[in-house]
Design an enzyme around this catalytic site. Structure first.
Site, PDB file in Angstrom:
ATOM      1  N   SER A 187      -6.983  -7.994  37.126  1.00 58.78           N
ATOM      2  CA  SER A 187      -5.726  -7.373  37.522  1.00 58.78           C
ATOM      3  C   SER A 187      -5.124  -8.104  38.722  1.00 58.78           C
ATOM      4  O   SER A 187      -3.954  -8.497  38.722  1.00 58.78           O
ATOM      5  CB  SER A 187      -5.992  -5.899  37.852  1.00 58.78           C
ATOM      6  OG  SER A 187      -4.889  -5.306  38.455  1.00 58.78           O
ATOM      7  N   LYS A 202      -1.874 -11.476  38.498  1.00 52.05           N
ATOM      8  CA  LYS A 202      -0.601 -11.429  39.242  1.00 52.05           C
ATOM      9  C   LYS A 202      -0.486 -12.634  40.170  1.00 52.05           C
ATOM     10  O   LYS A 202       0.591 -13.199  40.341  1.00 52.05           O
ATOM     11  CB  LYS A 202      -0.511 -10.124  40.038  1.00 52.05           C
ATOM     12  CG  LYS A 202      -0.265  -8.920  39.125  1.00 52.05           C
ATOM     13  CD  LYS A 202      -0.295  -7.610  39.868  1.00 52.05           C
ATOM     14  CE  LYS A 202      -1.698  -7.177  40.190  1.00 52.05           C
ATOM     15  NZ  LYS A 202      -1.945  -5.761  40.304  1.00 52.05           N
ATOM     16  N   LYS A 203      -1.586 -13.012  40.795  1.00 52.11           N
ATOM     17  CA  LYS A 203      -1.550 -14.153  41.726  1.00 52.11           C
ATOM     18  C   LYS A 203      -1.314 -15.458  40.967  1.00 52.11           C
ATOM     19  O   LYS A 203      -0.596 -16.329  41.439  1.00 52.11           O
ATOM     20  CB  LYS A 203      -2.849 -14.219  42.537  1.00 52.11           C
ATOM     21  CG  LYS A 203      -3.023 -13.035  43.467  1.00 52.11           C
ATOM     22  CD  LYS A 203      -1.945 -13.026  44.544  1.00 52.11           C
ATOM     23  CE  LYS A 203      -1.977 -11.789  45.402  1.00 52.11           C
ATOM     24  NZ  LYS A 203      -0.835 -11.698  46.331  1.00 52.11           N
ATOM     25  N   ASP A 255      -1.294 -18.017  49.277  1.00 51.57           N
ATOM     26  CA  ASP A 255      -1.131 -16.586  49.549  1.00 51.57           C
ATOM     27  C   ASP A 255      -2.495 -15.985  49.881  1.00 51.57           C
ATOM     28  O   ASP A 255      -3.537 -16.631  49.753  1.00 51.57           O
ATOM     29  CB  ASP A 255      -0.523 -15.882  48.322  1.00 51.57           C
ATOM     30  CG  ASP A 255      -0.021 -14.474  48.621  1.00 51.57           C
ATOM     31  OD1 ASP A 255      -0.020 -14.071  49.803  1.00 51.57           O
ATOM     32  OD2 ASP A 255       0.357 -13.774  47.666  1.00 51.57           O
ATOM     33  N   LYS A 256      -2.448 -14.718  50.303  1.00 54.69           N
ATOM     34  CA  LYS A 256      -3.668 -13.954  50.582  1.00 54.69           C
ATOM     35  C   LYS A 256      -3.550 -12.636  49.845  1.00 54.69           C
ATOM     36  O   LYS A 256      -2.441 -12.140  49.635  1.00 54.69           O
ATOM     37  CB  LYS A 256      -3.697 -13.777  52.080  1.00 54.69           C
ATOM     38  CG  LYS A 256      -4.532 -12.849  52.803  1.00 54.69           C
ATOM     39  CD  LYS A 256      -4.483 -11.413  52.977  1.00 54.69           C
ATOM     40  CE  LYS A 256      -3.360 -10.534  53.196  1.00 54.69           C
ATOM     41  NZ  LYS A 256      -3.629  -9.222  53.730  1.00 54.69           N
ATOM     42  N   HIS A 257      -4.685 -12.095  49.440  1.00 55.46           N
ATOM     43  CA  HIS A 257      -4.670 -10.747  48.865  1.00 55.46           C
ATOM     44  C   HIS A 257      -5.735  -9.912  49.554  1.00 55.46           C
ATOM     45  O   HIS A 257      -6.870 -10.356  49.718  1.00 55.46           O
ATOM     46  CB  HIS A 257      -4.968 -10.792  47.353  1.00 55.46           C
ATOM     47  CG  HIS A 257      -4.999  -9.428  46.746  1.00 55.46           C
ATOM     48  ND1 HIS A 257      -3.863  -8.798  46.270  1.00 55.46           N
ATOM     49  CD2 HIS A 257      -6.011  -8.544  46.594  1.00 55.46           C
ATOM     50  CE1 HIS A 257      -4.188  -7.593  45.847  1.00 55.46           C
ATOM     51  NE2 HIS A 257      -5.484  -7.412  46.021  1.00 55.46           N
ATOM     52  N   SER A 258      -5.366  -8.701  49.963  1.00 56.76           N
ATOM     53  CA  SER A 258      -6.345  -7.801  50.573  1.00 56.76           C
ATOM     54  C   SER A 258      -6.632  -6.670  49.602  1.00 56.76           C
ATOM     55  O   SER A 258      -5.728  -6.189  48.910  1.00 56.76           O
ATOM     56  CB  SER A 258      -5.767  -7.239  51.872  1.00 56.76           C
ATOM     57  OG  SER A 258      -6.457  -6.060  52.237  1.00 56.76           O
ATOM     58  N   THR A 284       1.703  -3.011  51.774  1.00 59.37           N
ATOM     59  CA  THR A 284       2.592  -3.909  52.523  1.00 59.37           C
ATOM     60  C   THR A 284       4.054  -3.689  52.142  1.00 59.37           C
ATOM     61  O   THR A 284       4.947  -3.711  52.994  1.00 59.37           O
ATOM     62  CB  THR A 284       2.164  -5.371  52.242  1.00 59.37           C
ATOM     63  OG1 THR A 284       0.814  -5.505  52.677  1.00 59.37           O
ATOM     64  CG2 THR A 284       3.031  -6.363  52.976  1.00 59.37           C
ATOM     65  N   ARG A 308      -5.506   2.673  33.344  1.00 57.51           N
ATOM     66  CA  ARG A 308      -6.778   2.782  34.087  1.00 57.51           C
ATOM     67  C   ARG A 308      -6.687   3.843  35.173  1.00 57.51           C
ATOM     68  O   ARG A 308      -7.628   4.604  35.422  1.00 57.51           O
ATOM     69  CB  ARG A 308      -7.117   1.428  34.739  1.00 57.51           C
ATOM     70  CG  ARG A 308      -7.582   0.376  33.762  1.00 57.51           C
ATOM     71  CD  ARG A 308      -7.618  -0.989  34.411  1.00 57.51           C
ATOM     72  NE  ARG A 308      -8.438  -1.020  35.591  1.00 57.51           N
ATOM     73  CZ  ARG A 308      -8.201  -1.800  36.658  1.00 57.51           C
ATOM     74  NH1 ARG A 308      -7.172  -2.621  36.676  1.00 57.51           N
ATOM     75  NH2 ARG A 308      -8.991  -1.765  37.698  1.00 57.51           N
TER      76      ARG A 308
HETATM   77  N1  URA Z   1      -5.349  -3.816  42.936  1.00 62.14           N
HETATM   78  C1  URA Z   1      -4.881  -4.351  41.788  1.00 62.14           C
HETATM   79  O1  URA Z   1      -3.872  -5.038  41.756  1.00 62.14           O
HETATM   80  N2  URA Z   1      -5.579  -4.089  40.651  1.00 62.14           N
HETATM   81  C2  URA Z   1      -6.701  -3.363  40.634  1.00 62.14           C
HETATM   82  O2  URA Z   1      -7.277  -3.190  39.577  1.00 62.14           O
HETATM   83  C3  URA Z   1      -7.170  -2.799  41.843  1.00 62.14           C
HETATM   84  C4  URA Z   1      -6.465  -3.060  42.998  1.00 62.14           C
END
Ligand code: URA
Length: 439
Positions: free
Chosen positions: A183, A187-188, A80-83, A120, A168
């Protein structure tokens, strides 16, 4: 140990053990840690930071607060990719099908828009019938049958992050490198990936405006991911102008379909998408070099296979079977269109990108409050890039709005976001830095 003792130690700049961090996160998930204690912990981390080992322990504890997806029955690598987010950043919509068409499996768990940046998930929700939050069984079926699924986070993945993030968000503790790192990565890791590529945006449309901050975040993400057992690399990419020439939800989906089918491609968007695809294919072990990855991704895109994967993914998740062939039949449109006209001759020398994102939010395409409903049809298209030549009276962009008043307000924001000057500026790099996996 008592939560207040852990907070006190972090407040005083001491290092926390993995057991202390795991205990605190367990309390956050079970509810024995109060909102006030979670906020105090976040603020202590904000001011005193965390070592890499502490950030790894926090990431793993947040991953283990819920379930981890199991893809062991898939016959190929899961990636996967995360932006970190930007304006006109619809890369995911092309990247997931390109990489899937090359033989990887991409369960792309994405988020909603945040601040001035688009999400997205909101974009995919512009497609009628598309189920963006399927149950695990449906997600599994879509990934197995089509190679990818662009969806939202399910409730059982990293619940500790959901609670801590919400706290937060309202306590001024979002902008902390270790907290952002844990964070994103928790999740990833919960998504069961074998490799991950991070796209860390930098510039006036990104959360990190300075190169030094973006690089620090990219290094932290790569090192903590690798330390937590996830192969990861990062690209730092430019966000001093919108990436696509469209910003909004339906309009970015249309831009993505045009990109996939070859009808129209924004150059910078193509550069970033193919660079990320090459890194994903390489880290997934599907190609032997970055150049090979670039070649495979370019050929797959040109041959139409990525467009076909996108179409099958949309249909598998409940959208129209002929969406890629006839996007205009399905995507919502607005009644009002208004061109933003240049007031002088010259070249586009700069764009206040954040303001363009805020104009989309003002039109209703983003949220002012977490529970706002967004309008998928509104947005901006034909955004001229930096360096484009323009004459007075010619369009800098086209606004899509529900009312004339909303269109005029967005047009005024976009007009003042564009700087037009007499000389053409030097082109900025799209891919600024590449951070390879460690260790
Ligand atoms: N995106 C996230 O999932 N967590 C953060 O803390 C900031 C951006």
């Amino acid at each position: 140990m008592l939560p207040q003792e852990i907070i006190r130690r972090k407040r005083d700049g001491q290092r926390l053990s993995p057991q202390e961090i795991a205990g605190f996160i367990e309390g956050l998930t079970s509810g024995t840690v109060s909102d006030g204690q979670a906020a105090a912990f976040a603020m202590a981390v904000f001011f005193n930071g965390m070592s890499r080992d502490e950030a790894i322990a926090l990431t793993l504890a947040m991953r283990d607060s819920g379930g981890v997806l199991d893809w062991s029955d898939l016959p190929g690598p899961v990636t996967d990719k995360h932006s970190t987010g930007g304006v006109g950043d619809n890369v995911s919509l092309m990247l997931a099908p390109i990489v899937a068409a090359c033989g990887a499996y991409v369960p792309m768990i994405s988020g909603r828009g945040l601040g001035h940046t688009g999400g997205t998930l909101d974009k995919m929700d512009a497609i009628p019938g598309y189920v963006s939050q399927p149950d695990v069984a449906r997600l599994h079926k879509a990934v197995l049958e089509t190679g990818c699924a662009i969806i939202g986070q399910t409730a059982h993945l990293a619940p500790a992050d959901r609670r801590l993030y919400a706290i937060r968000d309202v306590t001024g503790t979002v902008e902390s490198v270790p907290l952002i790192t844990a964070s994103i990565l928790s999740k990833k890791l919960a998504a069961g990936l074998q490799s991950l590529v991070l796209d860390v945006k930098v510039g006036n449309g990104a959360f990190m405006e300075k190169s030094r901050d973006a690089t620090a975040l990219a290094n932290s993400l790569v090192e903590v991911a690798n330390g937590a057992g996830l192969k990861a690399s990062a690209l730092v990419t430019g966000m001093n102008e919108p990436l696509a020439s469209a910003a909004g939800n339906a309009v970015e989906v249309r831009n993505a379909v045009d990109f996939l089918t070859g009808r129209f491609r924004d150059r910078r968007l193509e550069d970033v998408t193919l660079a990320l695809a090459a890194d994903m294919l390489q880290s997934a072990g599907l190609v032997s070099s970055n150049q090979d990855g670039m070649r495979r991704a370019t050929e797959t895109l040109a041959g139409g296979r990525a467009a076909s994967v996108f179409g099958r993914m949309v249909a598998s998740l409940g959208g129209p079977a002929d969406f890629v062939e006839k996007p205009e039949r399905y995507l919502p449109k607005t009644a009002v269109e208004l061109a933003v006209k240049a007031t002088g001759n010259g070249f586009v020398t700069g764009i206040a990108t954040r303001d363009v994102g805020l104009a989309v939010v003002g039109l209703g395409g983003g949220r002012r409050h977490p529970d706002d409903r967004i309008d998928h049809a509104v947005g901006i298209t034909r955004l001229l890039p930096v360096g484009a030549e323009v004459r007075a009276g010619e369009a800098l962009a086209l606004i899509h709005a529900r009312t004339t008043a909303a269109a005029e307000a967005a047009a005024a924001t976009v007009l003042s976001a564009y700087a037009v000057g007499p000389s053409k500026p030097a082109a900025e790099k799209t891919v600024i830095r590449r951070i390879l996996p460690r260790g």
